[in-house]
Design a protein around this motif. Structure first.
Motif, PDB file in Angstrom:
ATOM      1  N   ASP A  43       0.866  -1.169   0.000  1.00 25.82           N
ATOM      2  CA  ASP A  43       0.000   0.000   0.000  1.00 25.82           C
ATOM      3  C   ASP A  43       0.910   1.228   0.000  1.00 25.82           C
ATOM      4  N   ILE A  44       1.053   1.837  -1.163  1.00 29.65           N
ATOM      5  CA  ILE A  44       1.981   2.959  -1.300  1.00 29.65           C
ATOM      6  C   ILE A  44       1.630   4.104  -0.356  1.00 29.65           C
ATOM      7  N   SER A  45       0.346   4.249  -0.049  1.00 27.30           N
ATOM      8  CA  SER A  45      -0.074   5.342   0.829  1.00 27.30           C
ATOM      9  C   SER A  45       0.467   5.182   2.254  1.00 27.30           C
ATOM     10  N   ARG A  46       0.883   3.971   2.598  1.00 28.14           N
ATOM     11  CA  ARG A  46       1.425   3.729   3.942  1.00 28.14           C
ATOM     12  C   ARG A  46       2.920   4.014   4.036  1.00 28.14           C
ATOM     13  N   ILE A  47       3.549   4.306   2.917  1.00 29.39           N
ATOM     14  CA  ILE A  47       4.978   4.613   2.921  1.00 29.39           C
ATOM     15  C   ILE A  47       5.150   6.089   3.283  1.00 29.39           C
ATOM     16  N   SER A  48       5.853   6.347   4.361  1.00 27.84           N
ATOM     17  CA  SER A  48       5.993   7.712   4.862  1.00 27.84           C
ATOM     18  C   SER A  48       7.005   8.505   4.041  1.00 27.84           C
ATOM     19  N   PRO A  49       6.945   9.840   4.128  1.00 28.10           N
ATOM     20  CA  PRO A  49       7.930  10.665   3.412  1.00 28.10           C
ATOM     21  C   PRO A  49       9.368  10.348   3.799  1.00 28.10           C
ATOM     22  N   ILE A  50       9.603  10.073   5.079  1.00 29.94           N
ATOM     23  CA  ILE A  50      10.980   9.760   5.499  1.00 29.94           C
ATOM     24  C   ILE A  50      11.448   8.455   4.879  1.00 29.94           C
ATOM     25  N   GLN A  51      10.537   7.495   4.709  1.00 28.38           N
ATOM     26  CA  GLN A  51      10.902   6.242   4.043  1.00 28.38           C
ATOM     27  C   GLN A  51      11.300   6.511   2.590  1.00 28.38           C
ATOM     28  N   TRP A  52      10.529   7.363   1.914  1.00 25.85           N
ATOM     29  CA  TRP A  52      10.857   7.708   0.530  1.00 25.85           C
ATOM     30  C   TRP A  52      12.215   8.392   0.454  1.00 25.85           C
ATOM     31  N   ILE A  53      12.467   9.294   1.388  1.00 28.19           N
ATOM     32  CA  ILE A  53      13.736  10.024   1.392  1.00 28.19           C
ATOM     33  C   ILE A  53      14.912   9.074   1.578  1.00 28.19           C
ATOM     34  N   VAL A  54      14.784   8.171   2.568  1.00 26.85           N
ATOM     35  CA  VAL A  54      15.866   7.210   2.838  1.00 26.85           C
ATOM     36  C   VAL A  54      16.065   6.288   1.637  1.00 26.85           C
ATOM     37  N   ALA A  55      14.961   5.780   1.085  1.00 27.33           N
ATOM     38  CA  ALA A  55      15.054   4.859  -0.060  1.00 27.33           C
ATOM     39  C   ALA A  55      15.692   5.540  -1.262  1.00 27.33           C
ATOM     40  N   LEU A  56      15.272   6.764  -1.548  1.00 24.79           N
ATOM     41  CA  LEU A  56      15.831   7.485  -2.693  1.00 24.79           C
ATOM     42  C   LEU A  56      17.305   7.820  -2.481  1.00 24.79           C
ATOM     43  N   ALA A  57      17.669   8.124  -1.226  1.00 28.47           N
ATOM     44  CA  ALA A  57      19.078   8.398  -0.930  1.00 28.47           C
ATOM     45  C   ALA A  57      19.926   7.148  -1.153  1.00 28.47           C
ATOM     46  N   LEU A  58      19.408   6.003  -0.713  1.00 26.28           N
ATOM     47  CA  LEU A  58      20.142   4.741  -0.879  1.00 26.28           C
ATOM     48  C   LEU A  58      20.282   4.369  -2.349  1.00 26.28           C
ATOM     49  N   VAL A  59      19.170   4.397  -3.060  1.00 28.99           N
ATOM     50  CA  VAL A  59      19.234   3.995  -4.463  1.00 28.99           C
ATOM     51  C   VAL A  59      20.004   5.028  -5.283  1.00 28.99           C
ATOM     52  N   GLY A  60      19.886   6.306  -4.908  1.00 32.19           N
ATOM     53  CA  GLY A  60      20.648   7.332  -5.617  1.00 32.19           C
ATOM     54  C   GLY A  60      22.141   7.170  -5.417  1.00 32.19           C
ATOM     55  N   GLY A  61      22.547   6.921  -4.168  1.00 30.94           N
ATOM     56  CA  GLY A  61      23.964   6.676  -3.893  1.00 30.94           C
ATOM     57  C   GLY A  61      24.463   5.425  -4.578  1.00 30.94           C
TER      58      GLY A  61
END
Length: 202
Positions: A87-105
């Motif tokens: 459920d994408i709506s359950r993914i918090s903004p901080i989770q998105w930030i951490v995930a994007l930082a990891l995949v971006g790095g």
């Protein structure tokens, strides 16, 4: 007495479910290991691979490895959605930030290594008859095995997104996936000369 069989049946169902989960986990982990088996095979038996594919050894290695990466992520997705939902709506903004930082790095390291040493350098060209110049700039001045570190960061970006909703086996599976990269890196580091150490300095 009439209801006595129910607990036994319940325990049987629990055992069946446990066995099914274990088999699914093991099969998924086995698929995730396949690219690393390929890497190890070519590392230890480059002449066999070159004998099969000749001048196309590196290109074939790259193509097969890329296809196997797709298989890895498809297999992971099938495993995940067979045991959980998203459920994408359950993914918090901080989770998105951490995930994007990891995949971006992670992707920065992967793009960096391709720019630095190219496909021939990444896919054991020095073992398959190619000259691969020594390179000490980015990303080798950041980590020893940028391709694998980058892949591991990308893998754990999945955990950042899914840990709240995923099955209990999510982190052990990602840990197995990480271990495969660690083992491959250790093979390159210590089982003969590494993919960096054997390059000829410019």
């Amino acid at each position: 007495e009439i209801g006595a069989p129910a607990p036994r049946e319940h325990r049987k169902n629990l055992r069946r479910a446990s066995i099914k989960k274990m088999v699914s986990f093991t099969a998924t982990a086995a698929v995730l290991s396949i690219p690393h088996v390929l890497y190890a095979f070519i590392w230890f038996y480059p002449s066999v691979w070159k004998g099969w594919f000749g001048n196309n050894s590196v290109r074939t290695f790259a193509s097969v490895a890329t296809a196997l990466k797709v298989v890895q992520f498809v297999t992971f997705g099938l495993w995940y959605f067979s045991h959980s939902s998203l459920d994408i709506s359950r993914i918090s903004p901080i989770q998105w930030i951490v995930a994007l930082a990891l995949v971006g790095g992670g992707q920065a390291l992967n793009v960096g290594i391709y720019k630095a040493i190219g496909e021939v350098g990444v896919y054991y060209g020095f073992k398959l008859g190619h000259h691969v110049p020594w390179y000490t700039g980015f990303p080798f001045n950041v980590v020893s095995h940028p391709q694998y570190v980058g892949a591991v960061l990308s893998v754990w970006s999945l955990y950042a997104l899914l840990y709240q909703q995923g099955p209990a086996e999510l982190w052990p599976l990602l840990l197995c996936w990480t271990a495969f990269y660690v083992i491959t890196g250790l093979i390159e580091q210590y089982a003969g000369q590494s993919s960096e150490a054997e390059k000829v300095k410019q």
